[in-house]
Design a protein around this motif. Sequence first.
Motif, PDB file in Angstrom:
ATOM      1  N   ALA A  42      -1.829   0.220  -6.078  1.00 24.58           N
ATOM      2  CA  ALA A  42      -0.990  -0.791  -6.721  1.00 24.58           C
ATOM      3  C   ALA A  42      -0.252  -0.202  -7.918  1.00 24.58           C
ATOM      4  O   ALA A  42       0.931  -0.492  -8.142  1.00 24.58           O
ATOM      5  CB  ALA A  42      -1.846  -1.976  -7.157  1.00 24.58           C
ATOM      6  N   ALA A  43      -0.947   0.635  -8.688  1.00 21.03           N
ATOM      7  CA  ALA A  43      -0.327   1.250  -9.867  1.00 21.03           C
ATOM      8  C   ALA A  43       0.829   2.160  -9.455  1.00 21.03           C
ATOM      9  O   ALA A  43       1.894   2.155 -10.088  1.00 21.03           O
ATOM     10  CB  ALA A  43      -1.371   2.037 -10.648  1.00 21.03           C
ATOM     11  N   TYR A  44       0.638   2.941  -8.387  1.00 23.87           N
ATOM     12  CA  TYR A  44       1.706   3.833  -7.927  1.00 23.87           C
ATOM     13  C   TYR A  44       2.895   3.048  -7.381  1.00 23.87           C
ATOM     14  O   TYR A  44       4.055   3.423  -7.596  1.00 23.87           O
ATOM     15  CB  TYR A  44       1.179   4.798  -6.864  1.00 23.87           C
ATOM     16  CG  TYR A  44       0.686   6.099  -7.440  1.00 23.87           C
ATOM     17  CD1 TYR A  44       1.568   7.000  -8.031  1.00 23.87           C
ATOM     18  CD2 TYR A  44      -0.667   6.430  -7.409  1.00 23.87           C
ATOM     19  CE1 TYR A  44       1.119   8.189  -8.573  1.00 23.87           C
ATOM     20  CE2 TYR A  44      -1.126   7.627  -7.952  1.00 23.87           C
ATOM     21  CZ  TYR A  44      -0.224   8.497  -8.531  1.00 23.87           C
ATOM     22  OH  TYR A  44      -0.672   9.678  -9.074  1.00 23.87           O
ATOM     23  N   ILE A  45       2.619   1.960  -6.679  1.00 20.64           N
ATOM     24  CA  ILE A  45       3.713   1.166  -6.121  1.00 20.64           C
ATOM     25  C   ILE A  45       4.544   0.556  -7.242  1.00 20.64           C
ATOM     26  O   ILE A  45       5.779   0.523  -7.183  1.00 20.64           O
ATOM     27  CB  ILE A  45       3.163   0.078  -5.178  1.00 20.64           C
ATOM     28  CG1 ILE A  45       2.670   0.734  -3.886  1.00 20.64           C
ATOM     29  CG2 ILE A  45       4.225  -0.969  -4.866  1.00 20.64           C
ATOM     30  CD1 ILE A  45       1.975  -0.196  -2.934  1.00 20.64           C
ATOM     31  N   SER A  96      -7.686   4.047  -3.971  1.00 22.22           N
ATOM     32  CA  SER A  96      -8.264   2.734  -4.235  1.00 22.22           C
ATOM     33  C   SER A  96      -7.135   1.711  -4.305  1.00 22.22           C
ATOM     34  O   SER A  96      -5.962   2.067  -4.460  1.00 22.22           O
ATOM     35  CB  SER A  96      -9.029   2.747  -5.560  1.00 22.22           C
ATOM     36  OG  SER A  96      -8.126   2.933  -6.646  1.00 22.22           O
ATOM     37  N   VAL A  97      -7.492   0.445  -4.183  1.00 21.55           N
ATOM     38  CA  VAL A  97      -6.482  -0.611  -4.253  1.00 21.55           C
ATOM     39  C   VAL A  97      -5.761  -0.563  -5.595  1.00 21.55           C
ATOM     40  O   VAL A  97      -4.535  -0.702  -5.667  1.00 21.55           O
ATOM     41  CB  VAL A  97      -7.135  -1.993  -4.048  1.00 21.55           C
ATOM     42  CG1 VAL A  97      -6.120  -3.103  -4.291  1.00 21.55           C
ATOM     43  CG2 VAL A  97      -7.698  -2.103  -2.642  1.00 21.55           C
ATOM     44  N   ASP A 116      -4.591 -10.108   2.414  1.00 22.43           N
ATOM     45  CA  ASP A 116      -5.003 -11.126   1.444  1.00 22.43           C
ATOM     46  C   ASP A 116      -6.112 -10.593   0.541  1.00 22.43           C
ATOM     47  O   ASP A 116      -6.137 -10.877  -0.666  1.00 22.43           O
ATOM     48  CB  ASP A 116      -5.484 -12.385   2.181  1.00 22.43           C
ATOM     49  CG  ASP A 116      -4.338 -13.120   2.857  1.00 22.43           C
ATOM     50  OD1 ASP A 116      -3.179 -12.911   2.435  1.00 22.43           O
ATOM     51  OD2 ASP A 116      -4.602 -13.893   3.801  1.00 22.43           O
ATOM     52  N   GLU A 117      -7.020  -9.806   1.129  1.00 21.05           N
ATOM     53  CA  GLU A 117      -8.123  -9.252   0.339  1.00 21.05           C
ATOM     54  C   GLU A 117      -7.597  -8.294  -0.723  1.00 21.05           C
ATOM     55  O   GLU A 117      -8.034  -8.315  -1.877  1.00 21.05           O
ATOM     56  CB  GLU A 117      -9.109  -8.523   1.251  1.00 21.05           C
ATOM     57  CG  GLU A 117     -10.318  -7.955   0.509  1.00 21.05           C
ATOM     58  CD  GLU A 117     -11.278  -7.229   1.441  1.00 21.05           C
ATOM     59  OE1 GLU A 117     -12.279  -6.689   0.937  1.00 21.05           O
ATOM     60  OE2 GLU A 117     -11.008  -7.196   2.660  1.00 21.05           O
ATOM     61  N   GLU A 118      -6.617  -7.452  -0.333  1.00 21.18           N
ATOM     62  CA  GLU A 118      -6.034  -6.518  -1.292  1.00 21.18           C
ATOM     63  C   GLU A 118      -5.294  -7.261  -2.398  1.00 21.18           C
ATOM     64  O   GLU A 118      -5.354  -6.886  -3.571  1.00 21.18           O
ATOM     65  CB  GLU A 118      -5.082  -5.557  -0.577  1.00 21.18           C
ATOM     66  CG  GLU A 118      -5.786  -4.510   0.271  1.00 21.18           C
ATOM     67  CD  GLU A 118      -4.808  -3.608   1.002  1.00 21.18           C
ATOM     68  OE1 GLU A 118      -5.131  -2.429   1.204  1.00 21.18           O
ATOM     69  OE2 GLU A 118      -3.716  -4.092   1.364  1.00 21.18           O
ATOM     70  N   LYS A 119      -4.598  -8.338  -2.028  1.00 23.10           N
ATOM     71  CA  LYS A 119      -3.878  -9.124  -3.029  1.00 23.10           C
ATOM     72  C   LYS A 119      -4.843  -9.721  -4.047  1.00 23.10           C
ATOM     73  O   LYS A 119      -4.566  -9.755  -5.246  1.00 23.10           O
ATOM     74  CB  LYS A 119      -3.079 -10.234  -2.346  1.00 23.10           C
ATOM     75  CG  LYS A 119      -1.873  -9.739  -1.559  1.00 23.10           C
ATOM     76  CD  LYS A 119      -1.165 -10.893  -0.875  1.00 23.10           C
ATOM     77  CE  LYS A 119       0.030 -10.399  -0.063  1.00 23.10           C
ATOM     78  NZ  LYS A 119       0.698 -11.510   0.654  1.00 23.10           N
ATOM     79  N   LYS A 122      17.221  -0.601  -3.471  1.00 26.25           N
ATOM     80  CA  LYS A 122      16.276  -1.577  -2.943  1.00 26.25           C
ATOM     81  C   LYS A 122      14.991  -0.876  -2.541  1.00 26.25           C
ATOM     82  O   LYS A 122      14.829  -0.465  -1.389  1.00 26.25           O
ATOM     83  CB  LYS A 122      16.866  -2.310  -1.729  1.00 26.25           C
ATOM     84  CG  LYS A 122      18.069  -3.174  -2.065  1.00 26.25           C
ATOM     85  CD  LYS A 122      18.575  -3.886  -0.829  1.00 26.25           C
ATOM     86  CE  LYS A 122      19.774  -4.765  -1.155  1.00 26.25           C
ATOM     87  NZ  LYS A 122      20.289  -5.457   0.059  1.00 26.25           N
ATOM     88  N   PRO A 123      14.062  -0.686  -3.490  1.00 28.36           N
ATOM     89  CA  PRO A 123      12.803  -0.040  -3.144  1.00 28.36           C
ATOM     90  C   PRO A 123      12.042  -0.855  -2.115  1.00 28.36           C
ATOM     91  O   PRO A 123      12.067  -2.082  -2.137  1.00 28.36           O
ATOM     92  CB  PRO A 123      12.045   0.007  -4.484  1.00 28.36           C
ATOM     93  CG  PRO A 123      12.702  -1.008  -5.343  1.00 28.36           C
ATOM     94  CD  PRO A 123      14.128  -1.094  -4.901  1.00 28.36           C
ATOM     95  N   GLN A 124      11.382  -0.151  -1.203  1.00 27.99           N
ATOM     96  CA  GLN A 124      10.660  -0.816  -0.133  1.00 27.99           C
ATOM     97  C   GLN A 124       9.501  -1.627  -0.691  1.00 27.99           C
ATOM     98  O   GLN A 124       8.722  -1.165  -1.510  1.00 27.99           O
ATOM     99  CB  GLN A 124      10.123   0.226   0.857  1.00 27.99           C
ATOM    100  CG  GLN A 124       9.455  -0.389   2.075  1.00 27.99           C
ATOM    101  CD  GLN A 124       9.038   0.672   3.059  1.00 27.99           C
ATOM    102  OE1 GLN A 124       9.248   1.857   2.835  1.00 27.99           O
ATOM    103  NE2 GLN A 124       8.446   0.253   4.156  1.00 27.99           N
ATOM    104  N   ALA A 125       9.405  -2.871  -0.239  1.00 24.05           N
ATOM    105  CA  ALA A 125       8.339  -3.749  -0.707  1.00 24.05           C
ATOM    106  C   ALA A 125       7.016  -3.344  -0.071  1.00 24.05           C
ATOM    107  O   ALA A 125       6.956  -2.944   1.091  1.00 24.05           O
ATOM    108  CB  ALA A 125       8.672  -5.193  -0.349  1.00 24.05           C
TER     109      ALA A 125
END
Length: 211
Positions: A157-160, A152-153, A179-182, A171-174
């Motif tokens: 997001a929590a894992y990232i 799920s989004v 836009d919908e996910e944001k 430098k962790p990858q961004a």
Amino acid sequence: MEVEQKYNILLDPLPEEWKGYPIDSDFQTGILIQMALSDRELSPEEQIYSSIDLLFPETQPPVEEALDAIIWFLYGWYTDNLQKAKEDKTTVTDWQVDQWRIWVAFKHQYRIDLNQEKVHFWAFMALLSNLEECSYTRVADIRGKKLTGKMSVEERAAYIRAKAIYALDSKPQAAEYTDEEKQKIDAFDERKRKAAAKKKALEAFQELTGE
């Protein structure tokens, strides 16, 4: 190079020599060798000779044989598919960053104080790889977690965020979002913020009323 799987902890004593050459089998030696081999400030030659000096503090075999011995010492304990394991380049452990997590885990689960006791490197690695869930295993799992489209989004997001906190790279990858996910992530964060504020207000009210 393939590591022959001949050793069996159920049948054999832990090795203290390699082809007649005494070795320093302590777990700290194994850690120092791994750190030397990954030290970017050392040249390849310095990495190799530092590792040989660590493993063979007394008499040393010829360099080519010593290289075989280092591979044997680092991986001879491993009984699963080593080649497949090496294909995954994800680093999940850093001896410097994770030192306290590992020390606490051994102290709590095995009653072993790694700052005081001598433990054979192979025994140490076996114990490390079989730890029950703890802060170290959770962090290692986060680092090694693969992000998939099935998440799920909110979960992604929590894992990232967690990966960024525990990243071993400078430098962790961004992460890239639509836009919908944001918008969904922002809404999720807002719900978390409101829930935290509500909980804080409730605790303050209970403290005032004595409930």
